[in-house]
Write an enzyme that holds these catalytic residues in place. Structure first.
Site, PDB file in Angstrom:
ATOM      1  N   THR A 181       4.466  -0.619   1.124  1.00  0.00           N
ATOM      2  CA  THR A 181       4.891  -0.377   0.328  1.00  0.00           C
ATOM      3  C   THR A 181       4.547   0.085  -0.571  1.00  0.00           C
ATOM      4  O   THR A 181       5.328   0.556  -1.162  1.00  0.00           O
ATOM      5  CB  THR A 181       5.235  -2.149   0.121  1.00  0.00           C
ATOM      6  OG1 THR A 181       3.568  -2.539  -0.036  1.00  0.00           O
ATOM      7  CG2 THR A 181       5.795  -2.476   0.642  1.00  0.00           C
ATOM      8  N   LYS A 200      -3.697  -3.206  11.505  1.00  0.00           N
ATOM      9  CA  LYS A 200      -2.733  -1.524  11.445  1.00  0.00           C
ATOM     10  C   LYS A 200      -3.425  -1.017  12.572  1.00  0.00           C
ATOM     11  O   LYS A 200      -3.040   0.452  11.867  1.00  0.00           O
ATOM     12  CB  LYS A 200      -2.518  -1.858  10.141  1.00  0.00           C
ATOM     13  CG  LYS A 200      -2.082  -2.679   9.286  1.00  0.00           C
ATOM     14  CD  LYS A 200      -1.421  -1.825   7.332  1.00  0.00           C
ATOM     15  CE  LYS A 200      -1.105  -2.937   6.684  1.00  0.00           C
ATOM     16  NZ  LYS A 200      -1.842  -4.282   5.916  1.00  0.00           N
ATOM     17  N   ASP A 260      -5.907  -8.246  10.420  1.00  0.00           N
ATOM     18  CA  ASP A 260      -4.679  -7.216  10.320  1.00  0.00           C
ATOM     19  C   ASP A 260      -5.371  -5.745  10.167  1.00  0.00           C
ATOM     20  O   ASP A 260      -5.678  -5.636   8.594  1.00  0.00           O
ATOM     21  CB  ASP A 260      -4.210  -7.591   8.613  1.00  0.00           C
ATOM     22  CG  ASP A 260      -3.164  -6.876   8.044  1.00  0.00           C
ATOM     23  OD1 ASP A 260      -2.541  -5.734   8.904  1.00  0.00           O
ATOM     24  OD2 ASP A 260      -2.630  -6.558   6.856  1.00  0.00           O
TER      25      ASP A 260
END
Ligand code: C5P
Length: 239
Positions: free
Chosen positions: A123, A61, A59
């Protein structure tokens, strides 16, 4: 049934990650390694954990110009993770370049390409933070806009919060893989996660893969915690 639990190994140390991974081998679906681990240990660290033979979710990104993301995705494909991430905010052209590069490199090597997942809105950003960057309106509207663009670009799936998963599923249809962090078993300690869900709730809303860290990695007996959570998941999946 494929075990849908990916355990977040949030550490900077290869030894720690490898010990945990060895304890959990066969009990979970795979492991997530992120920027913290990658910037400390690089490709060699990924290979060391990958050597155990469990699927990896790398991960990192990515968010850059299409040509740079394509080059980076070639490097990712060579590390053979099962899944990897880029930011939908990089735009359709960037996502397509990343997906094509990963597939092309994997084809050259005769290996399976990673599933490329898009991240929509972090988030950590709320409506005020988005407005400060010129994006007005509810956060969920922007999440769905980006999810639709990602689907158009041809991503294999999306990372989304448990609170977005139902709306994202509706927006992108049944074929995209939805990967959801922020999951706590009903008996778990919430840690710093404020908006959490149980595995059952996330499933009912359309999640495919659950990313779970501390309820397993910080447990006195990580293998027992993984077994309990896998049991909880299997129960709700068989309904
Ligand atoms: O320990 P915990 O279960 O909270 O770990 C969840 C993992 O998912 C961590 O690696 C965290 O960085 C990641 N994550 C998250 N919430 C997001 C996005 C990613 O918890 N919204």
């Amino acid at each position: 049934m494929i075990n849908p639990i990916f355990v977040a190994l949030d550490t900077t140390q290869t030894g720690k990650a490898a010990v945990l991974a060895a304890k959990l081998e066969g009990l979970v679906g795979g492991f997530k390694l992120g920027l913290e681990f990658f910037t400390a240990q690089g490709p060699a660290g990924i290979e060391a954990v990958g050597h155990l033979g469990m699927p990896l979710f790398l991960d990192l990104k990515f968010h850059d110009i299409p040509n740079t993301v394509a080059g980076a995705m070639r490097g990712i494909a060579r590390l053979r993770p099962a899944m990897t991430t880029l930011h939908a905010q990089g735009g359709i052209e960037m996502m397509r370049a990343g997906i094509d590069a990963a597939r092309d490199e994997a084809a050259k090597l005769g290996i399976s390409p990673p599933k490329v997942l898009a991240v929509t809105v972090l988030t950590s950003l709320d409506e005020a933070a988005l407005a400060a960057m010129g994006v007005n309106g509810p956060v969920l509207d922007h999440v769905l806009r980006l999810a639709e663009r990602a689907a158009e670009a041809g991503v294999d799936g999306l990372v989304c919060s448990s609170h977005e998963v139902a709306a994202v599923r509706k927006a992108v249809g049944p074929d995209k893989l939805l990967v959801v962090p922020g999951i706590r078993p009903a008996w778990g300690d919430f840690g710093d996660q404020k908006r959490v869900m149980t595995p059952r709730e996330a499933y009912d809303l359309g999640a495919d893969i659950l990313v779970i860290g501390r309820p397993i990695t910080s447990a006195a007996d990580p293998a027992a915690a993984a077994r309990d959570i896998a049991g909880e998941v299997a129960q709700c999946r068989s309904k």
